[in-house]
Design a protein around this motif. Structure first.
Motif, PDB file in Angstrom:
ATOM      1  N   GLY A 212       0.816  -1.318  -0.012  1.00 45.89           N
ATOM      2  CA  GLY A 212      -0.020   0.033  -0.101  1.00 45.89           C
ATOM      3  C   GLY A 212       0.999   1.193  -0.019  1.00 45.89           C
ATOM      4  N   ALA A 213       2.211   1.207   0.102  1.00 47.96           N
ATOM      5  CA  ALA A 213       3.237   2.308   0.199  1.00 47.96           C
ATOM      6  C   ALA A 213       3.351   2.614  -1.488  1.00 47.96           C
ATOM      7  N   PRO A 214       3.926   3.750  -1.542  1.00 48.74           N
ATOM      8  CA  PRO A 214       4.315   4.170  -3.089  1.00 48.74           C
ATOM      9  C   PRO A 214       5.339   3.281  -3.457  1.00 48.74           C
ATOM     10  N   GLY A 215       5.080   2.866  -4.922  1.00 51.86           N
ATOM     11  CA  GLY A 215       6.091   1.904  -5.425  1.00 51.86           C
ATOM     12  C   GLY A 215       7.090   2.520  -6.304  1.00 51.86           C
ATOM     13  N   LEU A 216       7.969   2.024  -6.658  1.00 50.11           N
ATOM     14  CA  LEU A 216       8.845   2.268  -7.884  1.00 50.11           C
ATOM     15  C   LEU A 216       8.493   2.465  -9.167  1.00 50.11           C
ATOM     16  N   LEU A 217       8.496   3.387  -9.910  1.00 46.11           N
ATOM     17  CA  LEU A 217       8.094   3.459 -11.063  1.00 46.11           C
ATOM     18  C   LEU A 217       9.336   3.217 -12.326  1.00 46.11           C
ATOM     19  N   ALA A 218       8.963   2.513 -13.353  1.00 45.49           N
ATOM     20  CA  ALA A 218       9.910   2.542 -14.555  1.00 45.49           C
ATOM     21  C   ALA A 218       9.411   2.941 -15.753  1.00 45.49           C
ATOM     22  N   GLY A 219       9.947   3.294 -16.770  1.00 43.40           N
ATOM     23  CA  GLY A 219       9.372   3.229 -18.077  1.00 43.40           C
ATOM     24  C   GLY A 219      10.313   4.325 -18.760  1.00 43.40           C
TER      25      GLY A 219
ATOM     26  N   VAL B 199      14.138  -1.933 -14.876  1.00 46.09           N
ATOM     27  CA  VAL B 199      13.571  -3.392 -15.284  1.00 46.09           C
ATOM     28  C   VAL B 199      13.704  -4.408 -14.425  1.00 46.09           C
ATOM     29  N   ALA B 200      12.683  -4.981 -13.805  1.00 48.12           N
ATOM     30  CA  ALA B 200      12.423  -6.335 -12.943  1.00 48.12           C
ATOM     31  C   ALA B 200      12.398  -5.964 -11.663  1.00 48.12           C
ATOM     32  N   VAL B 201      12.725  -4.644 -11.151  1.00 45.01           N
ATOM     33  CA  VAL B 201      12.449  -3.982 -10.065  1.00 45.01           C
ATOM     34  C   VAL B 201      11.459  -3.139  -9.798  1.00 45.01           C
ATOM     35  N   ALA B 202      10.686  -2.700 -10.891  1.00 43.48           N
ATOM     36  CA  ALA B 202       9.658  -1.699 -10.722  1.00 43.48           C
ATOM     37  C   ALA B 202       8.392  -2.062 -10.277  1.00 43.48           C
ATOM     38  N   ASP B 203       7.663  -1.383  -9.555  1.00 43.44           N
ATOM     39  CA  ASP B 203       6.302  -2.002  -9.211  1.00 43.44           C
ATOM     40  C   ASP B 203       5.249  -1.514 -10.435  1.00 43.44           C
ATOM     41  N   ARG B 204       5.588  -0.511 -11.164  1.00 37.76           N
ATOM     42  CA  ARG B 204       4.672  -0.274 -12.322  1.00 37.76           C
ATOM     43  C   ARG B 204       5.583   0.237 -13.355  1.00 37.76           C
ATOM     44  N   LEU B 205       5.101  -0.134 -14.723  1.00 39.66           N
ATOM     45  CA  LEU B 205       5.714   0.653 -15.717  1.00 39.66           C
ATOM     46  C   LEU B 205       4.782   1.642 -16.326  1.00 39.66           C
ATOM     47  N   LEU B 206       5.373   2.626 -16.762  1.00 39.95           N
ATOM     48  CA  LEU B 206       4.859   3.916 -17.406  1.00 39.95           C
ATOM     49  C   LEU B 206       5.276   3.921 -18.585  1.00 39.95           C
ATOM     50  N   VAL B 207       4.627   3.748 -19.736  1.00 37.47           N
ATOM     51  CA  VAL B 207       5.042   3.776 -21.017  1.00 37.47           C
ATOM     52  C   VAL B 207       4.037   4.447 -22.001  1.00 37.47           C
ATOM     53  N   GLY B 208       4.823   4.774 -23.229  1.00 36.73           N
ATOM     54  CA  GLY B 208       3.951   5.332 -24.228  1.00 36.73           C
ATOM     55  C   GLY B 208       3.742   4.432 -25.538  1.00 36.73           C
ATOM     56  N   ALA B 209       2.596   4.192 -25.852  1.00 38.05           N
ATOM     57  CA  ALA B 209       2.282   3.289 -27.101  1.00 38.05           C
ATOM     58  C   ALA B 209       1.335   4.030 -28.091  1.00 38.05           C
ATOM     59  N   ARG B 210       1.632   3.518 -29.258  1.00 32.58           N
ATOM     60  CA  ARG B 210       0.523   4.081 -30.257  1.00 32.58           C
ATOM     61  C   ARG B 210      -0.727   3.126 -30.735  1.00 32.58           C
ATOM     62  N   ASP B 211      -1.562   3.805 -30.348  1.00 28.51           N
ATOM     63  CA  ASP B 211      -2.954   3.304 -30.827  1.00 28.51           C
ATOM     64  C   ASP B 211      -3.199   3.107 -32.387  1.00 28.51           C
TER      65      ASP B 211
END
Length: 430
Positions: free
Chosen positions: A128-135, A171-183
């Protein structure tokens, strides 16, 4: 520059302060964590493993939450505090400093692009604590064609995320990935929050990097990852006529944070070299043969004018780079506070100061981390086999950060702005 010689392994504070930006408690928490990381930095760099243990230390100390962009009533630290924390951690371990810099930049990305993104806040991990972001903290350039990641509509507002992309951190340690992807339907680049623990997501850590081996670089593959509508955080603006100056601070945030990482590495290298030189004054002289006892002795380390000159020049370079970086930090802090009131001219001035900080810090860090290899070589603890004190890691770490950035391009932009008053185009990647 703080001495690291007496650092020892100890767990970071297990109970972070309730008020994350507490000015009295957080410096102690960060200093304790920095000493903990510095104690075994050389051994961990040699091992080059995925930084699971290091990420756990960061979470235990509460740094993912501290380095979250502050919002209305939010817990994150202000811009100045974030830069100081990342620089201090980088002096102890540059790889972990880079990991935190990308996490912090991604958090600010959500706030800068649109209120819709900022409303989602920082994701939480299982506790429930803030996690690491990667991306990808810098969105893909529109003129480069389709992004490596694509979103295919699956109906009812949901998508499937497919593709493969390399990331320099997390990579491999983040709690969430923030990425840009094309629709694939609209052609828009959408910002997606993905769960790396999903079976449709696989990661390949990259352990052969020249430096910054513990930053968690690697490749992420998405194999038709289901993406719910609430995980689509917004559309990435890229047209010069639709993007605001405030939104184009996104790449400047990451660039300046990495300047602080680079500068922290140089300051850490210089401080550790100073410890070695000081310790050599107390070490007994090596035994000599009868014919050598009558030879005139060379100057003691504290009296060696060339050693003092080398430290004087290196310390001055570090102070100069820090002054330029601090000026850019102050300017960017004002830009972040101005929010959507930021003008084109102000944004251009900030970009020039960030470019100047990059140029000066990169040169200073390269010179300092090269020179410390010479400073510690004749004054290392006596060892007939020449034990490696691990100072090469500072040079390698700086090289990994500075090699992709062309100083000529930065200086050209600075010169164009100074001579002609030219404003940079308002695009997200600069």
């Amino acid at each position: 520059m703080r001495t690291r010689k007496q650092a020892r392994r100890r767990p970071a504070s297990a109970t972070p302060p309730d008020r994350l930006a507490d000015d009295t408690v957080w410096p102690l928490v960060v200093r304790e964590l920095a000493d903990d990381l510095a104690a075994d930095a050389r051994d961990r760099d040699r091992a080059g493993k995925v930084p699971f243990d290091e990420a756990a230390r960061l979470r235990e100390a509460g740094l993912p939450g501290l380095l979250t962009a502050p919002g209305p009533g939010g817990p994150g630290a202000d811009w100045h505090t974030a830069c100081r924390v990342i620089r201090e951690i980088s002096a102890a371990d540059g790889s972990i400093g880079e990991l935190l810099a990308h996490h912090c930049a991604l958090s600010w990305t959500a706030r800068l692009l649109s209120p819709g993104l900022a409303a989602h806040g920082l994701p939480a991990h299982d506790t429930g604590a803030p996690g690491l972001l990667a991306g990808s903290a810098e969105p893909p350039r529109a003129e480069r064609g389709p992004a490596g990641l694509v979103l295919t509509p699956a109906g009812d507002g949901t998508y499937h995320l497919t593709g493969r992309r390399f990331f320099t951190s997390g990579v491999a340690v983040a709690d969430r990935l923030l990425v840009g992807a094309r629709d694939t339907a609209s052609g828009d680049v959408l910002v997606v929050l993905a769960d790396p623990a999903h079976p449709a997501v696989s990661t390949e850590p990259y352990t052969e990097r020249l430096g910054q081996r513990l930053a968690g670089a690697g490749t992420v593959t998405f194999d038709r990852l289901p993406v719910a509508a609430e995980r689509i955080l917004g559309v990435l603006p890229y047209d010069e006529h639709t993007v605001t100056p405030y939104a184009t601070l996104v790449p400047l945030v990451l660039r300046l944070l990495l300047v602080h990482v680079t500068l922290g590495i140089a300051e850490g290298a210089l401080a550790e070299a100073r410890d070695v030189s000081r310790a050599s004054r107390c070490a007994p002289p090596p035994p000599t043969g009868p014919e050598e006892r009558t030879a005139p002795a060379g100057p003691a380390p504290e009296d060696d004018p060339y050693l003092l000159l080398a430290y004087g020049e290196s310390a001055t370079a570090a102070h100069t780079a820090a002054a330029v970086a601090d000026r850019a930090t102050e300017a960017l802090a004002h830009g972040l506070l101005a929010a959507h009131g930021l003008g084109v001219g102000e944004r251009s001035d900030i970009a020039v100061l960030v470019a100047a900080a990059e140029t000066v810090a990169h040169r200073a860090a390269g010179d300092i981390t090269t020179r410390v290899l010479e400073l510690v070589a004749p004054h290392s603890p006596a060892d007939p086999l020449g034990a490696d004190p691990g100072f090469d890691r500072f040079w390698r770490n700086v090289r990994a950060l500075t090699a992709p950035v062309s100083p000529d391009h930065r200086l050209r932009d600075i010169g164009d702005h100074y001579l002609h008053g030219t404003h940079a185009r308002l695009t997200l990647p600069v």
